[in-house]
Design a protein around this motif. Structure first.
Motif, short mmCIF file in Angstrom:
data_model
loop_
_atom_site.label_atom_id
_atom_site.label_comp_id
_atom_site.label_asym_id
_atom_site.label_seq_id
_atom_site.Cartn_x
_atom_site.Cartn_y
_atom_site.Cartn_z
N ALA A 1 0.86 -1.18 0.00
CA ALA A 1 0.00 0.00 0.00
C ALA A 1 0.89 1.23 0.00
O ALA A 1 2.00 1.20 0.57
CB ALA A 1 -0.90 0.01 1.23
N HIS A 2 0.45 2.28 -0.66
CA HIS A 2 1.28 3.48 -0.74
C HIS A 2 0.45 4.74 -0.58
O HIS A 2 -0.76 4.74 -0.86
CB HIS A 2 2.02 3.51 -2.08
CG HIS A 2 1.13 3.55 -3.29
ND1 HIS A 2 0.63 2.42 -3.89
CD2 HIS A 2 0.65 4.58 -4.01
CE1 HIS A 2 -0.11 2.75 -4.93
NE2 HIS A 2 -0.12 4.07 -5.02
N ARG B 1 2.57 18.63 -1.46
CA ARG B 1 1.92 19.94 -1.35
C ARG B 1 3.00 21.02 -1.23
O ARG B 1 3.75 21.04 -0.26
CB ARG B 1 1.02 19.94 -0.10
CG ARG B 1 0.40 21.29 0.23
CD ARG B 1 -0.75 21.66 -0.69
NE ARG B 1 -1.93 20.85 -0.49
CZ ARG B 1 -2.89 21.10 0.41
NH1 ARG B 1 -2.79 22.14 1.20
NH2 ARG B 1 -3.94 20.31 0.49
N GLY B 2 3.06 21.86 -2.25
CA GLY B 2 4.03 22.95 -2.24
C GLY B 2 5.44 22.42 -2.07
O GLY B 2 5.85 21.48 -2.76
N PRO B 3 6.20 22.98 -1.11
CA PRO B 3 7.59 22.53 -0.94
C PRO B 3 7.69 21.20 -0.19
O PRO B 3 8.76 20.61 -0.13
CB PRO B 3 8.21 23.65 -0.11
CG PRO B 3 7.08 24.25 0.65
CD PRO B 3 5.87 24.13 -0.24
N TRP B 4 6.59 20.74 0.39
CA TRP B 4 6.62 19.52 1.19
C TRP B 4 6.25 18.29 0.36
O TRP B 4 5.30 18.32 -0.41
CB TRP B 4 5.62 19.61 2.35
CG TRP B 4 6.03 20.56 3.42
CD1 TRP B 4 5.62 21.86 3.56
CD2 TRP B 4 6.95 20.32 4.49
NE1 TRP B 4 6.21 22.43 4.66
CE2 TRP B 4 7.04 21.50 5.25
CE3 TRP B 4 7.71 19.22 4.87
CZ2 TRP B 4 7.85 21.61 6.37
CZ3 TRP B 4 8.51 19.33 6.00
CH2 TRP B 4 8.58 20.51 6.73
N ASN B 5 6.99 17.21 0.54
CA ASN B 5 6.67 15.92 -0.06
C ASN B 5 6.69 14.85 1.02
O ASN B 5 7.68 14.72 1.74
CB ASN B 5 7.69 15.51 -1.12
CG ASN B 5 7.53 16.28 -2.41
OD1 ASN B 5 6.56 17.00 -2.60
ND2 ASN B 5 8.49 16.16 -3.30
N LEU B 6 5.61 14.09 1.13
CA LEU B 6 5.56 12.97 2.07
C LEU B 6 5.21 11.72 1.29
O LEU B 6 4.23 11.71 0.53
CB LEU B 6 4.50 13.23 3.15
CG LEU B 6 4.16 12.04 4.05
CD1 LEU B 6 5.32 11.70 4.98
CD2 LEU B 6 2.90 12.30 4.85
N ARG B 7 6.02 10.69 1.46
CA ARG B 7 5.73 9.42 0.79
C ARG B 7 5.91 8.29 1.80
O ARG B 7 6.85 8.30 2.59
CB ARG B 7 6.66 9.19 -0.40
CG ARG B 7 6.50 10.20 -1.52
CD ARG B 7 7.46 9.89 -2.66
NE ARG B 7 7.27 10.77 -3.78
CZ ARG B 7 7.96 11.89 -3.99
NH1 ARG B 7 8.89 12.26 -3.14
NH2 ARG B 7 7.74 12.64 -5.06
#
Lengths: 151, 391
Positions: B263-264, B269-275
Protein backbone atom coordinates in the motif's frame (compact mmCIF):
# COMPACT_ATOMS: atom_id res chain seq x y z
CA UNK A 1 -30.00 51.21 19.26
CA UNK A 2 -26.34 51.22 20.07
CA UNK A 3 -25.94 47.60 19.11
CA UNK A 4 -27.43 48.29 15.67
CA UNK A 5 -24.96 51.12 15.14
CA UNK A 6 -22.12 48.80 16.14
CA UNK A 7 -23.13 46.05 13.72
CA UNK A 8 -24.22 48.30 10.86
CA UNK A 9 -20.79 48.47 9.12
CA UNK A 10 -20.44 44.68 9.37
CA UNK A 11 -23.97 44.21 8.03
CA UNK A 12 -23.31 46.54 5.11
CA UNK A 13 -19.99 44.84 4.37
CA UNK A 14 -21.62 41.41 4.48
CA UNK A 15 -24.46 42.51 2.18
CA UNK A 16 -21.92 44.07 -0.16
CA UNK A 17 -19.87 40.88 -0.28
CA UNK A 18 -23.00 38.82 -0.92
CA UNK A 19 -24.03 41.15 -3.72
CA UNK A 20 -20.60 40.89 -5.31
CA UNK A 21 -20.76 37.13 -4.98
CA UNK A 22 -24.20 36.99 -6.54
CA UNK A 23 -23.67 39.36 -9.44
CA UNK A 24 -19.95 39.05 -10.04
CA UNK A 25 -18.58 35.99 -11.79
CA UNK A 26 -15.17 34.36 -12.09
CA UNK A 27 -15.31 35.10 -15.80
CA UNK A 28 -15.16 38.79 -15.05
CA UNK A 29 -11.96 38.39 -13.06
CA UNK A 30 -9.05 39.72 -15.07
CA UNK A 31 -6.64 36.84 -15.61
CA UNK A 32 -3.12 37.57 -16.87
CA UNK A 33 -3.57 35.02 -19.66
CA UNK A 34 -6.09 34.19 -22.36
CA UNK A 35 -6.85 30.78 -23.83
CA UNK A 36 -6.47 30.44 -27.59
CA UNK A 37 -7.77 27.71 -29.89
CA UNK A 38 -7.82 27.14 -33.62
CA UNK A 39 -10.38 29.41 -35.26
CA UNK A 40 -12.16 26.36 -36.73
CA UNK A 41 -12.89 25.06 -33.22
CA UNK A 42 -16.66 25.34 -32.62
CA UNK A 43 -16.26 25.76 -28.83
CA UNK A 44 -16.79 29.21 -27.36
CA UNK A 45 -16.02 28.41 -23.73
CA UNK A 46 -14.55 25.65 -21.63
CA UNK A 47 -14.82 24.81 -17.93
CA UNK A 48 -11.60 25.18 -15.97
CA UNK A 49 -11.68 21.48 -15.01
CA UNK A 50 -11.89 20.44 -18.67
CA UNK A 51 -9.13 22.88 -19.53
CA UNK A 52 -6.87 21.33 -16.87
CA UNK A 53 -7.71 17.83 -18.16
CA UNK A 54 -6.64 18.86 -21.67
CA UNK A 55 -3.40 20.52 -20.55
CA UNK A 56 -2.47 17.51 -18.39
CA UNK A 57 -3.48 15.13 -21.23
CA UNK A 58 -6.05 13.41 -19.03
CA UNK A 59 -8.53 14.04 -21.83
CA UNK A 60 -7.27 14.04 -25.38
CA UNK A 61 -10.30 14.63 -27.65
CA UNK A 62 -12.55 17.60 -28.32
CA UNK A 63 -16.28 17.02 -28.26
CA UNK A 64 -16.31 16.45 -32.03
CA UNK A 65 -13.55 13.82 -31.79
CA UNK A 66 -10.69 16.03 -32.96
CA UNK A 67 -7.40 15.21 -31.24
CA UNK A 68 -6.41 17.90 -28.76
CA UNK A 69 -2.99 19.42 -29.53
CA UNK A 70 -1.71 21.21 -26.43
CA UNK A 71 1.09 23.76 -26.44
CA UNK A 72 2.75 25.26 -23.37
CA UNK A 73 4.92 28.32 -22.79
CA UNK A 74 8.51 27.80 -21.64
CA UNK A 75 8.96 27.32 -17.87
CA UNK A 76 10.47 30.76 -17.23
CA UNK A 77 7.51 32.70 -18.67
CA UNK A 78 5.40 34.68 -16.20
CA UNK A 79 2.25 33.77 -18.12
CA UNK A 80 3.01 30.07 -17.62
CA UNK A 81 3.37 30.53 -13.85
CA UNK A 82 0.01 32.33 -13.73
CA UNK A 83 -1.71 29.77 -15.95
CA UNK A 84 -0.30 26.78 -14.04
CA UNK A 85 -1.40 28.13 -10.69
CA UNK A 86 -4.82 29.30 -11.85
CA UNK A 87 -5.90 26.44 -14.14
CA UNK A 88 -3.78 23.44 -13.14
CA UNK A 89 -3.67 24.32 -9.45
CA UNK A 90 0.09 23.66 -9.24
CA UNK A 91 3.27 25.65 -9.52
CA UNK A 92 5.44 25.17 -12.61
CA UNK A 93 7.93 22.89 -10.81
CA UNK A 94 5.10 20.54 -9.77
CA UNK A 95 3.79 20.47 -13.34
CA UNK A 96 7.30 19.66 -14.60
CA UNK A 97 7.52 16.79 -12.11
CA UNK A 98 4.13 15.53 -13.29
CA UNK A 99 5.39 15.40 -16.88
CA UNK A 100 8.75 13.90 -15.98
CA UNK A 101 6.98 11.10 -14.17
CA UNK A 102 4.84 10.27 -17.21
CA UNK A 103 7.70 10.78 -19.64
CA UNK A 104 10.27 8.56 -17.95
CA UNK A 105 7.78 5.79 -17.27
CA UNK A 106 7.20 5.72 -21.03
CA UNK A 107 3.54 6.67 -20.68
CA UNK A 108 3.17 10.14 -22.13
CA UNK A 109 5.17 13.05 -23.51
CA UNK A 110 4.76 16.63 -22.29
CA UNK A 111 3.35 19.32 -24.58
CA UNK A 112 5.73 21.35 -26.70
CA UNK A 113 7.13 24.37 -24.83
CA UNK A 114 7.42 27.52 -26.91
CA UNK A 115 9.26 30.71 -26.10
CA UNK A 116 6.82 33.40 -27.27
CA UNK A 117 3.11 34.11 -27.53
CA UNK A 118 3.54 34.46 -31.29
CA UNK A 119 4.93 30.92 -31.58
CA UNK A 120 2.01 29.60 -29.51
CA UNK A 121 -0.47 31.28 -31.86
CA UNK A 122 1.32 29.93 -34.93
CA UNK A 123 1.20 26.40 -33.45
CA UNK A 124 -2.51 26.68 -32.65
CA UNK A 125 -3.32 28.17 -36.05
CA UNK A 126 -1.69 25.17 -37.77
CA UNK A 127 -3.40 22.51 -35.62
CA UNK A 128 -7.17 21.93 -35.97
CA UNK A 129 -7.30 20.70 -32.36
CA UNK A 130 -4.73 23.20 -31.10
CA UNK A 131 -5.06 24.90 -27.72
CA UNK A 132 -2.66 27.15 -25.85
CA UNK A 133 -2.52 30.31 -23.79
CA UNK A 134 -0.95 33.71 -24.32
CA UNK A 135 -0.58 36.84 -22.22
CA UNK A 136 -3.77 38.81 -21.66
CA UNK A 137 -4.14 41.66 -24.11
CA UNK A 138 -2.07 40.00 -26.82
CA UNK A 139 -3.42 40.74 -30.30
CA UNK A 140 -4.59 37.43 -31.68
CA UNK A 141 -3.39 36.69 -35.17
CA UNK A 142 -5.22 35.02 -38.01
CA UNK A 143 -6.28 31.40 -37.50
CA UNK A 144 -6.81 31.58 -33.73
CA UNK A 145 -9.58 32.77 -31.45
CA UNK A 146 -9.96 33.34 -27.73
CA UNK A 147 -11.82 30.79 -25.63
CA UNK A 148 -13.78 31.93 -22.61
CA UNK A 149 -13.25 30.07 -19.35
CA UNK A 150 -16.65 28.93 -18.17
CA UNK A 151 -17.70 27.52 -14.84
CA UNK B 1 42.11 2.96 -3.40
CA UNK B 2 41.82 5.66 -6.02
CA UNK B 3 43.03 3.63 -8.98
CA UNK B 4 43.33 4.91 -12.50
CA UNK B 5 40.07 3.25 -13.57
CA UNK B 6 38.16 4.98 -10.78
CA UNK B 7 39.58 8.36 -11.64
CA UNK B 8 38.47 7.81 -15.25
CA UNK B 9 35.02 6.78 -14.01
CA UNK B 10 34.77 9.90 -11.84
CA UNK B 11 35.90 12.24 -14.61
CA UNK B 12 33.57 10.54 -17.09
CA UNK B 13 30.58 10.77 -14.76
CA UNK B 14 31.22 14.43 -14.00
CA UNK B 15 31.55 15.14 -17.71
CA UNK B 16 28.24 13.42 -18.43
CA UNK B 17 26.44 15.26 -15.64
CA UNK B 18 27.92 18.64 -16.47
CA UNK B 19 27.43 18.21 -20.19
CA UNK B 20 23.85 17.18 -19.64
CA UNK B 21 23.10 20.48 -17.95
CA UNK B 22 24.30 22.59 -20.81
CA UNK B 23 23.31 20.58 -23.84
CA UNK B 24 20.07 19.17 -22.46
CA UNK B 25 17.72 21.64 -24.09
CA UNK B 26 19.09 21.00 -27.56
CA UNK B 27 19.37 17.22 -27.14
CA UNK B 28 15.84 16.98 -25.83
CA UNK B 29 14.50 18.71 -28.89
CA UNK B 30 11.29 17.23 -30.13
CA UNK B 31 12.49 16.70 -33.68
CA UNK B 32 8.98 16.28 -34.88
CA UNK B 33 5.71 15.40 -33.21
CA UNK B 34 6.64 11.76 -33.70
CA UNK B 35 10.08 11.37 -32.10
CA UNK B 36 11.58 12.42 -28.80
CA UNK B 37 14.85 11.58 -27.07
CA UNK B 38 15.47 11.99 -23.37
CA UNK B 39 17.95 10.68 -20.81
CA UNK B 40 18.53 10.30 -17.10
CA UNK B 41 21.26 8.99 -14.87
CA UNK B 42 23.69 9.78 -12.11
CA UNK B 43 26.93 9.13 -10.34
CA UNK B 44 27.54 8.53 -6.64
CA UNK B 45 30.57 8.41 -4.42
CA UNK B 46 30.11 6.22 -1.33
CA UNK B 47 31.95 5.32 1.82
CA UNK B 48 30.55 2.68 4.16
CA UNK B 49 31.79 1.17 7.38
CA UNK B 50 32.18 -1.62 8.36
CA UNK B 51 30.21 -3.49 5.66
CA UNK B 52 29.44 -2.93 1.97
CA UNK B 53 26.10 -1.22 1.34
CA UNK B 54 24.82 0.52 -1.80
CA UNK B 55 27.68 2.66 -3.14
CA UNK B 56 30.05 1.85 -0.25
CA UNK B 57 32.40 -1.13 -0.29
CA UNK B 58 32.83 -1.38 3.48
CA UNK B 59 36.49 -0.39 3.76
CA UNK B 60 35.84 3.31 4.50
CA UNK B 61 37.68 4.40 1.35
CA UNK B 62 35.48 6.45 -0.99
CA UNK B 63 34.22 4.38 -3.91
CA UNK B 64 33.43 6.13 -7.18
CA UNK B 65 32.35 3.19 -9.31
CA UNK B 66 28.66 4.04 -9.34
CA UNK B 67 27.52 5.45 -12.63
CA UNK B 68 24.27 5.00 -14.49
CA UNK B 69 22.82 6.46 -17.66
CA UNK B 70 19.65 5.59 -19.56
CA UNK B 71 18.57 6.89 -22.97
CA UNK B 72 14.85 7.03 -23.67
CA UNK B 73 13.61 6.97 -27.27
CA UNK B 74 9.93 7.49 -27.95
CA UNK B 75 8.44 7.08 -31.41
CA UNK B 76 4.82 7.86 -32.23
CA UNK B 77 4.22 6.56 -35.76
CA UNK B 78 0.47 7.15 -35.52
CA UNK B 79 -1.84 8.95 -33.10
CA UNK B 80 -2.66 5.76 -31.22
CA UNK B 81 0.65 3.91 -31.29
CA UNK B 82 3.78 4.61 -29.29
CA UNK B 83 7.08 2.69 -29.28
CA UNK B 84 9.47 3.17 -26.35
CA UNK B 85 13.06 1.96 -26.19
CA UNK B 86 15.29 2.67 -23.19
CA UNK B 87 18.77 1.13 -23.14
CA UNK B 88 20.81 1.65 -19.99
CA UNK B 89 24.42 1.36 -18.84
CA UNK B 90 25.55 0.91 -15.27
CA UNK B 91 28.69 0.51 -13.19
CA UNK B 92 27.58 -0.43 -9.68
CA UNK B 93 29.27 -1.36 -6.46
CA UNK B 94 28.53 -4.99 -5.65
CA UNK B 95 29.93 -5.82 -2.25
CA UNK B 96 33.63 -5.10 -2.32
CA UNK B 97 33.96 -4.85 -6.10
CA UNK B 98 32.25 -3.01 -8.95
CA UNK B 99 30.34 -4.59 -11.81
CA UNK B 100 29.55 -3.16 -15.22
CA UNK B 101 26.31 -4.04 -16.97
CA UNK B 102 24.02 -3.06 -19.83
CA UNK B 103 20.27 -3.45 -19.73
CA UNK B 104 17.15 -2.82 -21.71
CA UNK B 105 14.98 -0.87 -19.29
CA UNK B 106 11.96 -0.54 -21.56
CA UNK B 107 11.19 -1.98 -25.00
CA UNK B 108 7.47 -1.72 -25.57
CA UNK B 109 4.78 -1.01 -28.09
CA UNK B 110 1.69 0.76 -26.80
CA UNK B 111 -1.70 1.14 -28.36
CA UNK B 112 -4.23 3.48 -26.82
CA UNK B 113 -7.85 4.08 -27.67
CA UNK B 114 -8.07 6.90 -25.13
CA UNK B 115 -6.54 7.86 -21.81
CA UNK B 116 -8.88 5.31 -20.23
CA UNK B 117 -7.27 2.32 -21.96
CA UNK B 118 -3.68 1.75 -23.00
CA UNK B 119 -2.36 -1.66 -24.03
CA UNK B 120 1.39 -2.37 -23.81
CA UNK B 121 3.36 -5.31 -25.12
CA UNK B 122 7.05 -6.00 -24.52
CA UNK B 123 9.31 -5.03 -21.65
CA UNK B 124 7.50 -2.52 -19.46
CA UNK B 125 7.91 -0.89 -16.07
CA UNK B 126 6.53 -3.19 -13.37
CA UNK B 127 3.75 -1.23 -11.68
CA UNK B 128 4.10 -1.50 -7.90
CA UNK B 129 3.92 1.32 -5.38
CA UNK B 130 5.23 4.82 -5.93
CA UNK B 131 8.68 4.70 -7.51
CA UNK B 132 8.72 1.76 -9.94
CA UNK B 133 7.59 3.91 -12.89
CA UNK B 134 10.57 6.20 -12.36
CA UNK B 135 13.02 3.75 -10.83
CA UNK B 136 16.30 5.45 -11.71
CA UNK B 137 15.10 8.99 -12.35
CA UNK B 138 16.90 10.78 -9.53
CA UNK B 139 15.36 14.17 -10.24
CA UNK B 140 11.97 12.86 -9.14
CA UNK B 141 12.93 11.96 -5.58
CA UNK B 142 14.56 13.64 -2.60
CA UNK B 143 17.47 11.24 -1.91
CA UNK B 144 20.02 9.60 -4.20
CA UNK B 145 19.04 6.02 -3.37
CA UNK B 146 15.51 4.66 -3.25
CA UNK B 147 14.29 3.09 0.01
CA UNK B 148 15.83 -0.37 0.00
CA UNK B 149 13.04 -1.78 2.16
CA UNK B 150 10.70 -1.83 -0.85
CA UNK B 151 12.99 -1.09 -3.81
CA UNK B 152 16.07 -3.06 -2.71
CA UNK B 153 16.73 -6.79 -3.14
CA UNK B 154 13.66 -7.79 -1.14
CA UNK B 155 11.55 -9.28 -3.93
CA UNK B 156 8.93 -6.53 -3.77
CA UNK B 157 9.73 -4.95 -7.09
CA UNK B 158 11.75 -5.28 -10.21
CA UNK B 159 12.40 -2.50 -12.70
CA UNK B 160 10.48 -4.20 -15.50
CA UNK B 161 8.49 -7.24 -16.56
CA UNK B 162 8.24 -8.92 -19.94
CA UNK B 163 4.69 -9.43 -21.11
CA UNK B 164 1.46 -7.53 -21.63
CA UNK B 165 -0.24 -4.85 -19.61
CA UNK B 166 -3.11 -2.43 -19.66
CA UNK B 167 -3.40 0.87 -17.85
CA UNK B 168 -5.55 3.95 -17.84
CA UNK B 169 -7.16 6.62 -15.78
CA UNK B 170 -10.70 7.72 -15.16
CA UNK B 171 -11.95 10.85 -13.42
CA UNK B 172 -14.88 10.58 -11.03
CA UNK B 173 -17.28 12.99 -9.42
CA UNK B 174 -16.01 15.17 -6.62
CA UNK B 175 -12.51 15.53 -8.02
CA UNK B 176 -11.46 11.89 -7.56
CA UNK B 177 -9.38 10.09 -10.17
CA UNK B 178 -8.54 6.41 -10.52
CA UNK B 179 -5.35 5.18 -12.18
CA UNK B 180 -5.10 1.46 -12.81
CA UNK B 181 -2.49 -0.99 -14.11
CA UNK B 182 -2.88 -4.69 -14.80
CA UNK B 183 -0.13 -6.90 -16.16
CA UNK B 184 0.85 -10.48 -16.95
CA UNK B 185 4.20 -11.95 -17.89
CA UNK B 186 7.44 -12.81 -16.16
CA UNK B 187 10.68 -11.33 -14.89
CA UNK B 188 13.75 -11.90 -12.70
CA UNK B 189 13.63 -10.51 -9.17
CA UNK B 190 16.84 -9.75 -7.33
CA UNK B 191 16.74 -11.18 -3.82
CA UNK B 192 19.18 -10.97 -0.92
CA UNK B 193 19.03 -14.11 1.19
CA UNK B 194 22.17 -13.84 3.28
CA UNK B 195 20.35 -15.49 6.21
CA UNK B 196 20.52 -18.77 4.34
CA UNK B 197 24.28 -18.92 4.90
CA UNK B 198 24.21 -19.75 8.64
CA UNK B 199 21.02 -21.77 8.22
CA UNK B 200 22.45 -24.05 5.58
CA UNK B 201 25.94 -24.08 7.02
CA UNK B 202 27.24 -23.25 3.57
CA UNK B 203 30.12 -20.87 3.00
CA UNK B 204 28.01 -18.67 0.80
CA UNK B 205 27.98 -18.26 -2.92
CA UNK B 206 25.65 -17.05 -5.60
CA UNK B 207 22.64 -18.87 -4.16
CA UNK B 208 22.27 -16.30 -1.36
CA UNK B 209 22.26 -13.25 -3.58
CA UNK B 210 20.70 -14.18 -6.85
CA UNK B 211 18.02 -13.42 -9.36
CA UNK B 212 14.80 -15.32 -8.85
CA UNK B 213 13.09 -16.02 -12.15
CA UNK B 214 9.30 -15.74 -11.83
CA UNK B 215 6.85 -16.94 -14.48
CA UNK B 216 3.08 -16.67 -14.82
CA UNK B 217 3.31 -13.33 -13.11
CA UNK B 218 -0.02 -11.52 -12.68
CA UNK B 219 -0.48 -8.26 -10.85
CA UNK B 220 -1.84 -4.79 -10.73
CA UNK B 221 -1.89 -1.42 -9.06
CA UNK B 222 -4.73 0.93 -8.22
CA UNK B 223 -4.09 4.54 -7.25
CA UNK B 224 -6.76 6.99 -6.13
CA UNK B 225 -6.03 10.68 -6.51
CA UNK B 226 -8.15 12.59 -4.02
CA UNK B 227 -9.78 16.01 -4.36
CA UNK B 228 -7.35 17.19 -1.67
CA UNK B 229 -4.55 18.82 -3.61
CA UNK B 230 -1.48 16.56 -3.74
CA UNK B 231 -2.94 13.57 -1.89
CA UNK B 232 -3.04 10.15 -3.55
CA UNK B 233 -2.96 6.60 -2.24
CA UNK B 234 -3.36 3.08 -3.48
CA UNK B 235 -2.46 -0.57 -3.38
CA UNK B 236 -0.42 -3.01 -5.48
CA UNK B 237 -0.11 -6.76 -5.67
CA UNK B 238 1.38 -9.50 -7.81
CA UNK B 239 1.85 -13.22 -7.66
CA UNK B 240 3.74 -15.70 -9.79
CA UNK B 241 5.44 -19.05 -10.06
CA UNK B 242 9.15 -19.04 -9.28
CA UNK B 243 11.37 -21.16 -11.46
CA UNK B 244 12.82 -24.27 -9.85
CA UNK B 245 16.17 -23.76 -8.20
CA UNK B 246 18.44 -26.78 -8.00
CA UNK B 247 20.14 -25.95 -4.75
CA UNK B 248 17.15 -25.11 -2.60
CA UNK B 249 14.09 -26.90 -1.33
CA UNK B 250 12.04 -25.19 -4.04
CA UNK B 251 12.11 -27.96 -6.63
CA UNK B 252 8.42 -28.06 -7.48
CA UNK B 253 7.20 -24.50 -7.22
CA UNK B 254 3.59 -23.65 -7.83
CA UNK B 255 1.75 -20.48 -8.71
CA UNK B 256 1.57 -18.12 -5.73
CA UNK B 257 4.90 -19.16 -4.24
CA UNK B 258 6.28 -15.70 -5.07
CA UNK B 259 3.91 -12.91 -4.08
CA UNK B 260 3.98 -9.32 -2.90
CA UNK B 261 1.32 -6.92 -1.62
CA UNK B 262 1.73 -3.27 -0.80
CA UNK B 263 0.00 0.00 0.00
CA UNK B 264 1.28 3.48 -0.74
CA UNK B 265 0.45 7.08 0.04
CA UNK B 266 1.83 10.32 -1.38
CA UNK B 267 1.14 13.84 -0.20
CA UNK B 268 2.87 16.42 -2.36
CA UNK B 269 1.92 19.94 -1.35
CA UNK B 270 4.03 22.95 -2.24
CA UNK B 271 7.59 22.53 -0.94
CA UNK B 272 6.62 19.52 1.19
CA UNK B 273 6.67 15.92 -0.06
CA UNK B 274 5.56 12.97 2.07
CA UNK B 275 5.73 9.42 0.79
CA UNK B 276 5.15 6.19 2.61
CA UNK B 277 4.76 2.54 1.65
CA UNK B 278 4.26 -0.74 3.46
CA UNK B 279 4.33 -4.22 2.01
CA UNK B 280 4.54 -7.95 2.54
CA UNK B 281 6.46 -10.42 0.43
CA UNK B 282 6.16 -14.20 0.42
CA UNK B 283 8.53 -16.84 -0.94
CA UNK B 284 8.69 -20.53 -0.30
CA UNK B 285 10.95 -20.50 2.77
CA UNK B 286 10.47 -17.02 4.14
CA UNK B 287 8.31 -13.96 4.15
CA UNK B 288 9.15 -10.36 4.85
CA UNK B 289 7.38 -7.19 5.84
CA UNK B 290 8.78 -3.80 4.99
CA UNK B 291 7.95 -0.13 5.03
CA UNK B 292 9.34 3.38 4.93
CA UNK B 293 8.38 6.99 5.54
CA UNK B 294 10.12 9.70 3.55
CA UNK B 295 9.64 13.42 4.04
CA UNK B 296 11.32 16.28 2.24
CA UNK B 297 11.08 20.01 1.91
CA UNK B 298 12.35 22.41 -0.73
CA UNK B 299 14.00 25.46 0.83
CA UNK B 300 14.06 28.30 -1.64
CA UNK B 301 14.91 27.59 -5.25
CA UNK B 302 18.01 25.46 -4.79
CA UNK B 303 18.02 23.56 -1.51
CA UNK B 304 16.08 20.53 -0.35
CA UNK B 305 16.30 18.60 2.91
CA UNK B 306 15.09 15.02 3.29
CA UNK B 307 14.66 12.44 6.04
CA UNK B 308 13.73 8.80 5.69
CA UNK B 309 13.18 5.94 8.08
CA UNK B 310 12.65 2.37 6.94
CA UNK B 311 12.51 -1.16 8.20
CA UNK B 312 12.49 -4.77 6.95
CA UNK B 313 11.78 -7.88 9.00
CA UNK B 314 12.28 -11.35 7.54
CA UNK B 315 10.40 -14.33 8.94
CA UNK B 316 12.55 -17.34 8.03
CA UNK B 317 11.34 -20.94 8.32
CA UNK B 318 14.62 -22.12 9.78
CA UNK B 319 16.09 -21.29 13.17
CA UNK B 320 19.21 -19.12 13.12
CA UNK B 321 21.92 -19.05 15.81
CA UNK B 322 21.36 -16.13 18.25
CA UNK B 323 24.41 -14.27 16.92
CA UNK B 324 23.04 -14.43 13.37
CA UNK B 325 19.50 -13.16 13.95
CA UNK B 326 20.45 -9.65 12.83
CA UNK B 327 20.76 -11.11 9.31
CA UNK B 328 16.95 -11.05 9.25
CA UNK B 329 16.60 -7.33 10.01
CA UNK B 330 17.26 -4.02 8.34
CA UNK B 331 16.49 -0.64 9.94
CA UNK B 332 17.77 2.51 8.31
CA UNK B 333 17.68 6.22 8.96
CA UNK B 334 18.78 8.60 6.21
CA UNK B 335 19.32 12.35 6.35
CA UNK B 336 20.16 14.11 3.13
CA UNK B 337 20.50 17.50 1.57
CA UNK B 338 20.25 18.36 -2.11
CA UNK B 339 21.32 21.38 -4.11
CA UNK B 340 19.32 21.79 -7.33
CA UNK B 341 21.47 23.47 -9.98
CA UNK B 342 18.39 23.33 -12.18
CA UNK B 343 15.28 21.14 -12.31
CA UNK B 344 17.38 18.82 -14.51
CA UNK B 345 20.52 18.47 -12.38
CA UNK B 346 20.89 17.97 -8.63
CA UNK B 347 23.86 17.43 -6.28
CA UNK B 348 23.24 15.25 -3.21
CA UNK B 349 24.87 14.46 0.12
CA UNK B 350 23.41 11.91 2.54
CA UNK B 351 24.23 10.03 5.72
CA UNK B 352 22.76 6.55 6.27
CA UNK B 353 22.77 4.72 9.59
CA UNK B 354 21.87 1.04 9.31
CA UNK B 355 20.94 -1.38 12.08
CA UNK B 356 20.79 -5.05 11.14
CA UNK B 357 22.66 -7.13 8.61
CA UNK B 358 20.09 -8.14 6.03
CA UNK B 359 21.63 -5.80 3.43
CA UNK B 360 24.78 -4.49 5.17
CA UNK B 361 26.88 -7.54 6.01
CA UNK B 362 30.26 -9.14 5.39
CA UNK B 363 30.74 -10.90 2.09
CA UNK B 364 29.14 -14.33 1.88
CA UNK B 365 32.58 -15.94 1.88
CA UNK B 366 33.59 -14.14 5.09
CA UNK B 367 30.31 -14.38 6.95
CA UNK B 368 30.82 -17.84 8.45
CA UNK B 369 34.18 -16.84 9.94
CA UNK B 370 32.80 -13.55 11.28
CA UNK B 371 29.88 -15.36 12.94
CA UNK B 372 32.17 -18.04 14.39
CA UNK B 373 34.32 -15.31 15.92
CA UNK B 374 31.20 -13.54 17.28
CA UNK B 375 32.27 -10.32 15.57
CA UNK B 376 29.22 -9.46 13.49
CA UNK B 377 28.67 -5.71 13.89
CA UNK B 378 24.98 -4.85 13.70
CA UNK B 379 25.52 -1.16 12.93
CA UNK B 380 26.81 0.19 9.64
CA UNK B 381 27.17 3.72 8.30
CA UNK B 382 27.22 5.06 4.77
CA UNK B 383 27.99 8.52 3.43
CA UNK B 384 27.14 9.28 -0.17
CA UNK B 385 27.71 12.22 -2.44
CA UNK B 386 26.44 12.27 -5.99
CA UNK B 387 24.82 14.00 -8.91
CA UNK B 388 21.66 13.01 -10.79
CA UNK B 389 20.25 14.41 -14.01
CA UNK B 390 17.35 14.03 -16.41
CA UNK B 391 16.30 15.87 -19.52
Amino acid sequence: MRIHRFFRPFLLATLGALALGAFGSPGHTEEPYQIVVNSANPSASLAKERLAAYFLKKETRWGDGTKVAVVDRAPGAAVRAAFSKSVLGKDVAAVKSYWQRLLFSGKETPPAELDTDREVMEFVAKSPGGIGYVSAGTDLGAGVKALRIGS
Amino acid sequence: MWGRQRVFALVGALAVATGATFVAPSLAAEWTDKVSIHAYGGWALGSSDPYPYLSGSGDSDPEVDNVEAVLLFQFRPTENVQIVLAPGWEIAQSGESAEQSQSLEIASVEWSSSEKLRLRLGRNRLPFGIYTDIFDVGTLRPLYFLPQSIYGPTGFVNEAYNGAGISGLAPFAGGWQVDYDLFAGGTDFETEEIFEVPASGSDGGEAQSAEAGVEKLFGGRLTLTSPIDGLSFGASAFSGQPQARGNTALRNPSWGDFSSYGAHLEFLRGPWNLRTEVGRHYEDEYSSKAGYVEISRRIGTHWQGALRGESVRVDFDQELPPDAKSLLDHDELVAGISYWLSENLVLRLAYHRIEGNLFAHPSEEELADVLAAGKLDETSRLITFGAQFSF
